[in-house]
Design a protein around this motif. Structure first.
Motif, PDB file in Angstrom:
ATOM      1  N   ASN A   9       0.814  -1.224   0.000  1.00  0.00           N
ATOM      2  CA  ASN A   9       0.000   0.000   0.000  1.00  0.00           C
ATOM      3  C   ASN A   9       0.845   1.271   0.000  1.00  0.00           C
ATOM      4  O   ASN A   9       0.311   2.378   0.039  1.00  0.00           O
ATOM      5  CB  ASN A   9      -0.918   0.010   1.227  1.00  0.00           C
ATOM      6  CG  ASN A   9      -0.125   0.011   2.528  1.00  0.00           C
ATOM      7  OD1 ASN A   9       0.871  -0.698   2.650  1.00  0.00           O
ATOM      8  ND2 ASN A   9      -0.547   0.808   3.486  1.00  0.00           N
ATOM      9  N   GLY A  10       2.174   1.134  -0.024  1.00  0.00           N
ATOM     10  CA  GLY A  10       3.025   2.324  -0.016  1.00  0.00           C
ATOM     11  C   GLY A  10       3.023   3.038  -1.359  1.00  0.00           C
ATOM     12  O   GLY A  10       2.572   2.493  -2.373  1.00  0.00           O
ATOM     13  N   PHE A  11       3.550   4.252  -1.348  1.00  0.00           N
ATOM     14  CA  PHE A  11       3.624   5.085  -2.555  1.00  0.00           C
ATOM     15  C   PHE A  11       4.362   4.367  -3.697  1.00  0.00           C
ATOM     16  O   PHE A  11       3.827   4.200  -4.805  1.00  0.00           O
ATOM     17  CB  PHE A  11       4.320   6.404  -2.182  1.00  0.00           C
ATOM     18  CG  PHE A  11       4.865   7.200  -3.338  1.00  0.00           C
ATOM     19  CD1 PHE A  11       4.047   7.619  -4.381  1.00  0.00           C
ATOM     20  CD2 PHE A  11       6.219   7.555  -3.365  1.00  0.00           C
ATOM     21  CE1 PHE A  11       4.562   8.364  -5.448  1.00  0.00           C
ATOM     22  CE2 PHE A  11       6.732   8.307  -4.408  1.00  0.00           C
ATOM     23  CZ  PHE A  11       5.903   8.697  -5.451  1.00  0.00           C
ATOM     24  N   SER A  80       9.300  -0.437   4.833  1.00  0.00           N
ATOM     25  CA  SER A  80      10.279   0.165   5.740  1.00  0.00           C
ATOM     26  C   SER A  80       9.764   1.555   6.082  1.00  0.00           C
ATOM     27  O   SER A  80       9.202   2.225   5.218  1.00  0.00           O
ATOM     28  CB  SER A  80      11.643   0.255   5.030  1.00  0.00           C
ATOM     29  OG  SER A  80      12.702   0.355   5.945  1.00  0.00           O
ATOM     30  N   PRO A  95      12.429  -1.803  12.647  1.00  0.00           N
ATOM     31  CA  PRO A  95      11.645  -2.417  11.562  1.00  0.00           C
ATOM     32  C   PRO A  95      12.427  -2.555  10.258  1.00  0.00           C
ATOM     33  O   PRO A  95      12.253  -3.538   9.528  1.00  0.00           O
ATOM     34  CB  PRO A  95      10.440  -1.486  11.382  1.00  0.00           C
ATOM     35  CG  PRO A  95      10.729  -0.260  12.168  1.00  0.00           C
ATOM     36  CD  PRO A  95      11.779  -0.587  13.171  1.00  0.00           C
ATOM     37  N   THR A 120      14.363  -2.800  -1.781  1.00  0.00           N
ATOM     38  CA  THR A 120      14.354  -1.363  -2.035  1.00  0.00           C
ATOM     39  C   THR A 120      15.279  -0.691  -1.034  1.00  0.00           C
ATOM     40  O   THR A 120      14.933  -0.521   0.137  1.00  0.00           O
ATOM     41  CB  THR A 120      12.936  -0.778  -1.899  1.00  0.00           C
ATOM     42  OG1 THR A 120      12.025  -1.606  -2.626  1.00  0.00           O
ATOM     43  CG2 THR A 120      12.885   0.637  -2.441  1.00  0.00           C
ATOM     44  N   PRO A 194      17.451   4.118  -4.994  1.00  0.00           N
ATOM     45  CA  PRO A 194      16.996   5.379  -5.576  1.00  0.00           C
ATOM     46  C   PRO A 194      17.224   6.558  -4.629  1.00  0.00           C
ATOM     47  O   PRO A 194      17.257   6.365  -3.414  1.00  0.00           O
ATOM     48  CB  PRO A 194      15.487   5.160  -5.776  1.00  0.00           C
ATOM     49  CG  PRO A 194      15.101   4.063  -4.837  1.00  0.00           C
ATOM     50  CD  PRO A 194      16.345   3.320  -4.433  1.00  0.00           C
ATOM     51  N   PRO A 195      17.375   7.780  -5.166  1.00  0.00           N
ATOM     52  CA  PRO A 195      17.384   8.978  -4.329  1.00  0.00           C
ATOM     53  C   PRO A 195      15.932   9.384  -4.042  1.00  0.00           C
ATOM     54  O   PRO A 195      15.070   8.507  -4.005  1.00  0.00           O
ATOM     55  CB  PRO A 195      18.108   9.994  -5.212  1.00  0.00           C
ATOM     56  CG  PRO A 195      17.714   9.604  -6.597  1.00  0.00           C
ATOM     57  CD  PRO A 195      17.520   8.104  -6.581  1.00  0.00           C
ATOM     58  N   TYR A 196      15.628  10.677  -3.884  1.00  0.00           N
ATOM     59  CA  TYR A 196      14.242  11.112  -3.661  1.00  0.00           C
ATOM     60  C   TYR A 196      13.350  10.619  -4.803  1.00  0.00           C
ATOM     61  O   TYR A 196      13.642  10.885  -5.974  1.00  0.00           O
ATOM     62  CB  TYR A 196      14.158  12.637  -3.634  1.00  0.00           C
ATOM     63  CG  TYR A 196      14.269  13.237  -2.255  1.00  0.00           C
ATOM     64  CD1 TYR A 196      15.247  12.807  -1.358  1.00  0.00           C
ATOM     65  CD2 TYR A 196      13.387  14.242  -1.848  1.00  0.00           C
ATOM     66  CE1 TYR A 196      15.339  13.379  -0.098  1.00  0.00           C
ATOM     67  CE2 TYR A 196      13.492  14.815  -0.585  1.00  0.00           C
ATOM     68  CZ  TYR A 196      14.474  14.376   0.281  1.00  0.00           C
ATOM     69  OH  TYR A 196      14.566  14.941   1.524  1.00  0.00           O
ATOM     70  N   VAL A 197      12.287   9.928  -4.431  1.00  0.00           N
ATOM     71  CA  VAL A 197      11.328   9.448  -5.417  1.00  0.00           C
ATOM     72  C   VAL A 197      10.084  10.325  -5.330  1.00  0.00           C
ATOM     73  O   VAL A 197       9.489  10.466  -4.256  1.00  0.00           O
ATOM     74  CB  VAL A 197      10.942   7.977  -5.146  1.00  0.00           C
ATOM     75  CG1 VAL A 197       9.973   7.487  -6.207  1.00  0.00           C
ATOM     76  CG2 VAL A 197      12.186   7.094  -5.092  1.00  0.00           C
TER      77      VAL A 197
HETATM   78  P1  NDP Z   1       5.497   4.934   2.053  1.00  0.00           P
HETATM   79  O1  NDP Z   1       5.524   5.563   3.417  1.00  0.00           O
HETATM   80  O2  NDP Z   1       4.497   5.378   1.094  1.00  0.00           O
HETATM   81  O3  NDP Z   1       5.427   3.358   2.189  1.00  0.00           O
HETATM   82  C1  NDP Z   1       6.082   2.669   3.200  1.00  0.00           C
HETATM   83  C2  NDP Z   1       5.546   1.255   3.249  1.00  0.00           C
HETATM   84  O4  NDP Z   1       6.255   0.537   4.270  1.00  0.00           O
HETATM   85  C3  NDP Z   1       4.067   1.195   3.629  1.00  0.00           C
HETATM   86  O5  NDP Z   1       3.465   0.082   3.058  1.00  0.00           O
HETATM   87  C4  NDP Z   1       4.146   1.039   5.138  1.00  0.00           C
HETATM   88  O6  NDP Z   1       3.012   0.424   5.724  1.00  0.00           O
HETATM   89  C5  NDP Z   1       5.342   0.129   5.269  1.00  0.00           C
HETATM   90  N1  NDP Z   1       5.913   0.260   6.607  1.00  0.00           N
HETATM   91  C6  NDP Z   1       6.430   1.368   7.183  1.00  0.00           C
HETATM   92  N2  NDP Z   1       6.812   1.102   8.435  1.00  0.00           N
HETATM   93  C7  NDP Z   1       6.528  -0.196   8.669  1.00  0.00           C
HETATM   94  C8  NDP Z   1       6.679  -1.051   9.785  1.00  0.00           C
HETATM   95  N3  NDP Z   1       7.209  -0.626  10.947  1.00  0.00           N
HETATM   96  N4  NDP Z   1       6.247  -2.323   9.680  1.00  0.00           N
HETATM   97  C9  NDP Z   1       5.703  -2.759   8.519  1.00  0.00           C
HETATM   98  N5  NDP Z   1       5.533  -1.995   7.441  1.00  0.00           N
HETATM   99  C10 NDP Z   1       5.948  -0.729   7.505  1.00  0.00           C
HETATM  100  O7  NDP Z   1       6.994   5.184   1.525  1.00  0.00           O
HETATM  101  P2  NDP Z   1       7.673   4.995   0.101  1.00  0.00           P
HETATM  102  O8  NDP Z   1       6.789   4.310  -0.850  1.00  0.00           O
HETATM  103  O9  NDP Z   1       8.258   6.282  -0.247  1.00  0.00           O
HETATM  104  O10 NDP Z   1       8.887   4.023   0.508  1.00  0.00           O
HETATM  105  C11 NDP Z   1       8.933   2.651   0.164  1.00  0.00           C
HETATM  106  C12 NDP Z   1      10.364   2.170   0.214  1.00  0.00           C
HETATM  107  O11 NDP Z   1      11.161   2.948  -0.665  1.00  0.00           O
HETATM  108  C13 NDP Z   1      11.046   2.267   1.576  1.00  0.00           C
HETATM  109  O12 NDP Z   1      11.869   1.128   1.744  1.00  0.00           O
HETATM  110  C14 NDP Z   1      11.892   3.517   1.437  1.00  0.00           C
HETATM  111  O13 NDP Z   1      13.000   3.511   2.311  1.00  0.00           O
HETATM  112  C15 NDP Z   1      12.306   3.427  -0.012  1.00  0.00           C
HETATM  113  N6  NDP Z   1      12.723   4.700  -0.597  1.00  0.00           N
HETATM  114  C16 NDP Z   1      11.864   5.748  -0.689  1.00  0.00           C
HETATM  115  C17 NDP Z   1      12.279   6.935  -1.256  1.00  0.00           C
HETATM  116  C18 NDP Z   1      11.368   8.121  -1.416  1.00  0.00           C
HETATM  117  O14 NDP Z   1      11.854   9.213  -1.726  1.00  0.00           O
HETATM  118  N7  NDP Z   1      10.071   7.992  -1.271  1.00  0.00           N
HETATM  119  C19 NDP Z   1      13.655   7.100  -1.734  1.00  0.00           C
HETATM  120  C20 NDP Z   1      14.476   5.930  -1.626  1.00  0.00           C
HETATM  121  C21 NDP Z   1      14.015   4.776  -1.066  1.00  0.00           C
HETATM  122  P3  NDP Z   1       1.866   1.300   6.469  1.00  0.00           P
HETATM  123  O15 NDP Z   1       1.133   2.028   5.401  1.00  0.00           O
HETATM  124  O16 NDP Z   1       1.059   0.282   7.169  1.00  0.00           O
HETATM  125  O17 NDP Z   1       2.595   2.225   7.402  1.00  0.00           O
END
Ligand code: NDP
Length: 341
Positions: A9-11, A80, A95, A120, A194-197
């Motif tokens: 469900n993350g971005f 994460s 985590p 990632t 990746p850097p800032y996404v």
């Molecule tokens: P989001 O916050 O949109 O997504 C994070 C995801 O990880 C969600 O599904 C969230 O679940 C889950 N999550 C967070 N904390 C926990 C936890 N303690 N236990 C289980 N699940 C957890 O972030 P992004 O999509 O931006 O990030 C996704 C990945 O990409 C990460 O690994 C991040 O480090 C990496 N990344 C992101 C960048 C960016 O600029 N956005 C750049 C480089 C790397 P829930 O919704 O339930 O919290």
């Protein structure tokens, strides 16, 4: 093939799921609660039984992924925490590290069909400390300063360093595990950094105050005036479009040569003023009251840190979107959320 995507469900993960589905894969996505999977179910309803959700409540628990990894060919671990509001650094580090080691252990025990694991990572684990001269960093570079800051200052460490330390320690744990176990494993590992996404949102976001951290900073900068002209002209990092990051995750699962590699996935460096200028060039204006800063002031100005992306191009063969497309589509996505607010 069947792929497991954690934190679906993350971005970024929602785009990864979509790109896999569009490439013909069957996808199993993990979320922390059933309700967090509802939006994805309707978003991907057209793919029918090719998409399923499983709940993994607590990724820190031993064996958390034991069931989820069964029967998949490929694992993509994205879950994460990403925040700059943690007090205790362990809110991020535990985590990040436990989740990563945990999924590798689960695959070792129960992932008999797994051929590859894509993690990632982040350039947070690549960047070095400030330097007087402009630097070009590649995959041989590791962040050492963030962990030092945490060791010395604990909760008082710089906010960004808490996140950076979590990504550095998690990635170190991946390579330690891989080195120790690779002779006995039927699968290999790829880490994408990746850097800032930034980019348009397809995951569920309730409002413009509940964006993921990177898009929140972009929105606050472009619309809320969170940075003054001085910091727009002098600060920035590197960026990449979420749709290209998703594509990189599919390619990293498919390309033989990617096995055992750490790969930076970046479109290039930026000063915030360059993004502000790109935003103001979008016609018609997608949002009223976009910040202006000092237009053009960073044109041609050298960037302090650039990433060498030759490995990404050589191994993944990835073509990246430009900043104009990124900014246009992201602002359209923000505008749609503003309508909802
Ligand atoms: P989001 O916050 O949109 O997504 C994070 C995801 O990880 C969600 O599904 C969230 O679940 C889950 N999550 C967070 N904390 C926990 C936890 N303690 N236990 C289980 N699940 C957890 O972030 P992004 O999509 O931006 O990030 C996704 C990945 O990409 C990460 O690994 C991040 O480090 C990496 N990344 C992101 C960048 C960016 O600029 N956005 C750049 C480089 C790397 P829930 O919704 O339930 O919290």
């Amino acid at each position: 093939s069947r792929v497991l995507v954690t934190g679906a469900n993350g971005f970024i993960a929602a785009w990864i799921v979509r790109t896999f589905l569009e490439s013909g894969y069957t996808v199993r996505g993990t979320v922390r609660s059933a309700s967090k999977g509802e939006h994805l179910k309707s978003l991907f309803a057209a793919f029918g039984e090719r998409f399923e959700i499983v709940v993994v409540e607590d990724i820190e628990k031993d064996g958390a992924f034991d069931e989820a990894v069964k029967g998949v060919d490929l694992v993509e671990h994205t879950a994460s925490p990403v925040t700059i509001r943690a007090n205790d650094p362990n809110e991020l580090i535990v985590p990040a590290v436990r989740g990563t080691i945990g999924i590798l252990e689960s695959i070792k025990k129960h992932g008999s069909s797994v051929k590859r694991v894509v993690i990632t990572g982040s350039t947070a684990a690549v960047i070095t400390g400030p330097s007087a001269e402009a630097v070009v960093l590649d995959e041989t570079s590791w962040n050492k300063t963030a962990i030092l800051d945490i060791e010395q200052n604990g909760a008082n460490a710089a906010q960004l360093n808490k996140y950076r330390a979590s990504k550095t320690l998690a990635e170190r744990a991946v390579w330690d595990f891989y080195e120790k176990n690779k002779s006995t494993l039927d699968w290999d590992v790829v880490v994408l950094n990746p850097p800032y996404v930034f980019g348009p949102l397809i995951n569920h976001v309730s409002s413009l105050r509940a964006l993921n951290a990177s898009n929140q900073e972009l929105y606050d900068t472009l619309v809320e005036g969170a940075k003054d002209a001085e910091s727009l002209a002098n600060t920035g990092t590197s960026w990449v479009d979420v749709r290209d990051v998703a594509r990189a995750h599919v390619l990293a699962g498919e390309k033989d040569d990617a096995g055992g590699e750490r790969i930076i996935v970046s479109a290039g460096p930026f000063y915030w003023q360059e993004i502000v200028d790109a935003a103001n060039a979008v016609a018609p204006a997608p949002l009223p009251n976009l910040l202006k800063g000092n237009p053009g002031v960073t044109k041609g100005k050298p960037h302090p840190v650039t990433f060498d992306t030759s490995k990404m191009r050589r191994i993944l063969g990835l073509e990246l979107r430009g900043m104009d497309v990124l900014v246009r589509d992201t602002l359209a996505s923000f505008a749609a959320l503003e309508q909802k607010d």
